[in-house]
Design a protein around this motif. Sequence first.
Motif, PDB file in Angstrom:
ATOM      1  N   HIS A 108     -16.105 -38.785 -29.108  1.00 53.73           N
ATOM      2  CA  HIS A 108     -17.380 -38.837 -28.372  1.00 53.73           C
ATOM      3  C   HIS A 108     -18.115 -40.053 -28.882  1.00 53.73           C
ATOM      4  O   HIS A 108     -17.732 -40.642 -29.876  1.00 53.73           O
ATOM      5  CB  HIS A 108     -18.226 -37.589 -28.678  1.00 53.73           C
ATOM      6  N   ASN A 109     -19.232 -40.384 -28.249  1.00 50.05           N
ATOM      7  CA  ASN A 109     -19.926 -41.564 -28.743  1.00 50.05           C
ATOM      8  C   ASN A 109     -20.656 -41.315 -30.064  1.00 50.05           C
ATOM      9  O   ASN A 109     -21.111 -42.240 -30.698  1.00 50.05           O
ATOM     10  CB  ASN A 109     -20.820 -42.201 -27.671  1.00 50.05           C
ATOM     11  N   ASN A 110     -20.764 -40.048 -30.470  1.00 50.83           N
ATOM     12  CA  ASN A 110     -21.388 -39.824 -31.778  1.00 50.83           C
ATOM     13  C   ASN A 110     -20.441 -39.083 -32.737  1.00 50.83           C
ATOM     14  O   ASN A 110     -20.856 -38.441 -33.681  1.00 50.83           O
ATOM     15  CB  ASN A 110     -22.711 -39.064 -31.647  1.00 50.83           C
TER      16      ASN A 110
END
Length: 345
Positions: A108-110
């Motif tokens: 995921h982007n985080n």
Amino acid sequence: MPHNEVRKDYLLDRWVVIAKERGRRPTDFAKKERQQAKMSVCPMCPGNEHMTPPAVLAYLRSQRQLVKVSDDGHQRHKDWLVRVVPNLYPAFAPPEKKQTKKQQSVMHNNLMLALGHHEVLIESPVHDEHPADARIPQLILVINAYIDRLRELSKKPYVKYVSIFRNHGLEAGASLSHAHSQIIATPTIPRTVNEEMEASKKFHKQHHECAFCNIVETEKRGTRLVMENSEFVAFAPYASVHPTEFWIAPKKHEMNLLNLKKNEIQLFAETMKKCLCGLKQLVNDPPYNYGFHLTTAEEAKDYYHWHLEVYPKLAVWAGFELSTGMFINTVTPEAAAESLRNVIS
Ligand SMILES: [Zn+2]
Ligand SMILES: [Zn+2]
Ligand SMILES: [Zn+2]
């Protein structure tokens, strides 16, 4: 009352209050006693090789020749000069063989997996051979081992950055007192380096010149110079965050250490030793951390310039620093450089 100055870092968006009016000297921080890590058996001392994982790299001396080897399974090479072993509790670990490329990539982007490497570089068979006191030939081996590991780790497809750093003293996070450095290879470029790279890139675009070549030129001629030789400059940075902080940068524009020539490695070892020995004498062997800033990204070769940053641990960061990212330094870099210059010369 005259005001203190608030200074911005050369490149980072980081501000520091230089508390000029306090007029403190580096020697104000000299302590009589330093805390030392206590232990009965040192796992890094010769003879205890079985207490560490197999070495990924060891330098051995064989008939006046330097031989580079790695340990295999249960066997451990003895009579080494420098030894690099995986950390027993790694923050970053290599991908498992059965993991697919997709499983290894960002999820995921985080969120991403902590893929990489975490190694301990044992700098000498002599327990106390820290850089401030090291024999120059030994320090040259240490720098060569940094270079070997940087070359190897930066080739891995999942590695985006290789951080080479050193914690000295218990208060600076060295839980073992044997002379050692650490190397952490990460799957992303850490924030500080990334910000420095972005700012250098912007500077280069605007001025058609490397920001660090410019810094080296300026500091060489100013009051923050600690020492220089034909290849390196050591100086207290304009917006030093730590009391008695200093950086060492090559005069020659290079983005990392991989192309250092033999005589440059020798001069770098001498510069490191002189400065760290000066710090040791000045503040009674204070705890410190140092870390290299470098890149192996080909596209950065024109605008990024490697350097070593040394942070003596003399002040405690408290509520203001931790909650704002702004710092207060009670020793001006000009006073720090003057004290270091005096003790070195
Ligand atoms: Zn030891
Ligand atoms: Zn440069
Ligand atoms: Zn830097």
